[in-house]
Design an enzyme around this catalytic site. Structure first.
Site: not given
Ligand code: NAP
Length: 321
Positions: A240, A269, A287
């Site tokens: 993000r 954005e 995006h």
């Molecule tokens: P996920 O499986 O929940 O993984 C998120 C990771 O971030 C976890 O390993 C978590 O580990 C870590 N995390 C969470 N909060 C944190 C913090 N405050 N400090 C450090 N690490 C932290 O989520 P995902 O499905 O992989 O998706 C991740 C993100 O990608 C989404 O939330 C979204 O914003 C973004 N995304 C972007 C697009 C795009 O179009 N560009 C598309 C899809 C997703 P811990 O809980 O151990 O900290």
């Protein structure tokens, strides 16, 4: 998407436009209101709000506390996308409103985009394309790029998407280190956990951001992290825009304190900083990390499954709260 006929009396509010196919399916099954087309949204909510039982939205449009409060019969918020930082989760939780997202089905495409950005930035792919189109190839040589294979990849957020990025980076013989709030128990033993983002940045060549957005991660990447990454380091952001202090990023790029960046997401954005638009060592995407026909269809199917099964059976598949 299946075309199971459903009741049409349940009223659903769409906050902003979704995929045309998805809108058509929703409209064939429910009484759908389009909030973004209302001339006076507040008046619209006063007139119709009491009957609305579901919100259909996306990571882009979200659902504010004000909107949730205006819908006394609201049971669920069904979002298209995995990130839910634009939804007021606390407001939903306080009201007992279920919130769903679409995790898992987009991991591969988002990870593919991260690798595309890594290659495009380090190997100057987009710049090289502009060079050829401008007819410069006949007159001059193109600058060398930076080798990606064998470099050190740091991943902030080794979650569903981060894991897929790591797998792909390993195919490029990259060493994997990661930063999460806690080590991931099922991470391969050779992935190095780093409890501090600045240390991770100092110890990698390419820093990839895959953490969720929202207050907890706002400006996680600041001037100090960028300085730790250093003049030979590359920043890739598919998470993000809010995760990066964009003013600090622009300054670091202008001053050559990092090597370059590949960005799919931005703080404001669809605005991108004008300084970045003019830089050749930066690759900018609108995006689109999950933007393939296959993945968007899978996301739509999962969102519909959540919505349909909530209103027919009182259950959902991918619940946030
Ligand atoms: P996920 O499986 O929940 O993984 C998120 C990771 O971030 C976890 O390993 C978590 O580990 C870590 N995390 C969470 N909060 C944190 C913090 N405050 N400090 C450090 N690490 C932290 O989520 P995902 O499905 O992989 O998706 C991740 C993100 O990608 C989404 O939330 C979204 O914003 C973004 N995304 C972007 C697009 C795009 O179009 N560009 C598309 C899809 C997703 P811990 O809980 O151990 O900290």
């Amino acid at each position: 998407m299946t075309d199971t006929p459903r009741q049409t009396s349940t009223e659903i509010l769409m906050v902003g436009p979704l995929l045309p196919d998805l809108i058509a399916t929703l409209e064939s099954r429910y009484r759908v209101h389009r909030l973004w087309e209302a001339q006076d949204p507040a008046a619209f909510l006063r007139e119709h709000g009491a009957r609305i039982r579901g919100i259909a939205t996306s990571g882009r449009f979200g659902a504010t506390r004000e909107l949730i409060d205006a819908l006394p019969a609201l049971e669920g918020i069904f979002s298209f996308g995995v990130g839910y930082d634009s939804i007021d989760i606390e407001a939903a939780r306080a009201r007992g409103v279920v919130v769903t997202n679409t995790p898992g089905v987009l991991d591969a495409c988002v990870a593919d985009t991260a690798l595309a950005l890594m290659l495009a930035a380090t190997r100057r792919i987009a710049q090289a394309d502009r060079f050829v189109r401008a007819g410069r190839w006949t007159k001059e040589g193109f600058e060398l790029g930076t080798r990606l294979t064998g470099k050190r990849c740091g991943i902030a957020g080794l979650g569903n998407i981060g894991r897929q990025i790591a797998r792909r980076a390993e195919a490029f013989d990259m060493e994997i280190s990661y930063f999460n709030r806690s080590p991931r128990a099922d991470a391969p033993a050779h992935y190095r956990y780093c409890p501090d983002l600045r240390t991770l940045a100092a110890q990698c060549d390419v820093l990839v951001l895959a953490v969720p957005g929202g207050a907890d991660t706002r400006h996680l990447v600041d001037a100090a992290v960028l300085d730790a990454l250093g003049p030979k380091g590359w920043l890739i952001n598919i998470a993000r825009g809010t995760v990066v202090d964009e003013t600090a990023l622009v300054r670091a790029l202008v001053e050559g304190r990092i090597a370059g960046a590949g960005l799919d997401v931005f703080e404001h954005e669809p605005q991108t900083p004008p300084e970045l638009n003019a830089m050749d060592n930066v690759v900018l995407l609108p995006h689109i990390a999950s933007g393939t026909h296959e993945t968007r269809r899978a996301m739509a199917d999962l969102m519909l499954a959540n919505l349909d099964d909530w209103f027919s059976e009182g259950r959902v598949h991918t619940r946030v709260v």
